[in-house]
Enzyme design. Structure first.
Site, PDB file in Angstrom:
ATOM      1  N   GLY A   1       0.888  -1.269   0.037  1.00 19.91           N
ATOM      2  CA  GLY A   1       0.116   0.157   0.052  1.00 19.91           C
ATOM      3  C   GLY A   1       0.766   1.404  -0.221  1.00 19.91           C
TER       4      GLY A   1
ATOM      5  NE  ARG B   1       3.203 -12.850  11.227  1.00 20.98           N
ATOM      6  CZ  ARG B   1       3.358 -13.614  10.003  1.00 20.98           C
ATOM      7  NH1 ARG B   1       3.748 -14.717  10.271  1.00 20.98           N
ATOM      8  NH2 ARG B   1       3.063 -13.337   8.851  1.00 20.98           N
TER       9      ARG B   1
END
Length: 427
Positions: free
Chosen positions: A33, A143
């Site tokens: 994005g 993560r």
């Protein structure tokens, strides 16, 4: 996601197709994005708008929708970026509209030479640990903790951002094709070997980020011309860089070294435990302990709270739970029924001695700067005289609620000690 303070591609006035947003300027771009700074006239504020650049019907759509759900659950935490709304642009691309953090990313600052202040780095690490612990308790693994995903507000507060790689802790590991999705410079060794992510891997990434914040470089920065295989070998076997020659206190270095252990089992079990070690190191260095903010439930409303820890993982306590556990200790002393005459029991029964260990457990508020003291191995805390008419006596040992005292032994002395016994003790 790469953040930059410079405008790229789009100048002021670019149209995003998001109602109520004008004057969009591209400030960041990643594989999934583009992030724009835009103006909301109705609120007289700048906002960050993350727009999915790829085909939103593809795999990136699932990633984007995961980020929306994660932020929706967690963004009320003061150290997690705030999500205002979500939707689709006029062209049909999904977007997230978030608070715009004026300070840019920590990665930007480190590239500009802002590293070196261990005090700021440790305080920031404690703040982000509160955000990470809140996510873990909500069942979410981030993560991808790294400097580029920590934004700095206009007030200098760090904010954990970019939950696009986040997964539920209960999710089964993917990657049967052998691919590993991770930021190599801050990923735990076991993740780079293809093992599933975990709380311990997030703790490692946070410690790696704090060390980078202090040192100005990741723990294992690639050398010029170094191959990826060589870098991965060094991450797997080389010791953690020693920050002591840079003037970083031993307690801070030790906490970072434990959190960066190659073996996940040797690291602090939770982000909260890592933050506690850093706070203890702050106090030992003569600084007030930085606040550790733990958010409330953010997971499935129908699920248990707090979520059950993973196998082999200790359930962490919130600050309020730790305060309740740190109430004054008491010991009850009484006499056995005996034929000892009253005048014999009227003599002094001697000194009641406790072997006390002071625990450096901090509260959510800043602690005053302590005066260094050396504690003796044994601390006598009271002397009690009893006679034949004495009933049970309570001896209370008190301290500040956020600095508990642990009693590891009680001793009765004196000529009549055989006539006395401890009948109960507890918190």
């Amino acid at each position: 996601m790469v953040h930059s303070e410079q405008s790229v591609t789009h100048g002021p006035g670019a149209a995003l197709g998001v109602d109520g947003c004008t004057d969009a300027v591209e400030v960041g771009r990643g594989g999934f994005g583009v992030v724009y700074r835009a103006w909301q006239p109705d609120f007289a504020r700048s906002v960050a708008v993350k727009v999915l650049a790829a085909d939103w019907h593809g795999p990136s759509r699932a990633r984007f929708e995961r980020e929306l759900r994660m932020l929706g659950r967690l963004s009320d935490h003061p150290h997690i970026v705030t999500l205002h709304q979500a939707g689709r642009t006029a062209a049909g691309n999904p977007y997230l509209l978030m608070a715009y953090e004026e300070g840019g990313s920590l990665g930007d600052r480190l590239r500009d030479g802002a590293a070196g202040d261990w005090r700021e780095a440790v305080a920031g690490g404690i703040a982000v640990a509160g955000a990470l612990e809140t996510a873990h308790r909500a069942g979410v693994l981030h993560r991808d903790v790294k400097p580029e995903n920590i934004l700095i507000s206009a007030y200098g507060e760090p904010k954990l951002a970019d939950f696009g790689q986040a997964r539920p802790r209960s999710a089964r590991p993917t990657g049967a094709d052998g691919r590993v999705t991770a930021s190599v410079l801050h990923a735990a060794p076991e993740v780079l070997r293809g093992e599933p992510p975990s709380v311990a891997a997030d703790v490692y990434a946070l410690a790696s980020t704090v060390l980078h914040w202090i040192r100005g470089a990741p723990p294992f920065a690639p050398a010029d011309g170094e191959s990826v295989d060589s870098l991965l070998r060094r991450i797997a076997v080389d010791p953690v860089p020693d920050l002591r020659p840079l003037g970083v206190p031993d307690g801070v270095c030790a906490a970072l070294e434990r959190a960066l252990a190659k073996d996940p089992a040797r690291r602090p079990a939770t982000a909260a435990a890592f933050a506690e070690e850093l706070r203890v190191a702050q106090v030992a260095a003569g600084l007030p302990a930085s606040p550790f903010v733990l958010g409330g439930p953010g997971g499935d409303p129908a699920g248990p709270w707090p979520p059950q820890p993973a196998a082999g993982e200790a359930a962490p306590l919130s600050l309020s739970e730790r305060r309740r556990a740190a109430v004054a200790l008491s010991a009850t002393v009484t006499r056995r029924p005996s034929r000892v005459r009253r005048h014999a029991l009227a003599r002094s029964l001697g000194l009641l001695v406790a072997l006390a260990a002071v625990l450096a457990a901090g509260g959510s508020r800043a602690l005053p700067t302590p005066t260094p003291v050396e504690l003796p191995a044994q601390v006598p805390f009271g002397e009690l005289e009893l006679n034949a008419e004495s009933r049970e006596q309570v001896v209370a040992v008190g301290n500040r609620a956020d600095r508990p005292v642990r009693l590891t032994g009680l001793t009765l002395t004196g000529p009549s000690r055989s006539e006395l016994r401890i009948v109960a003790d507890g918190c």
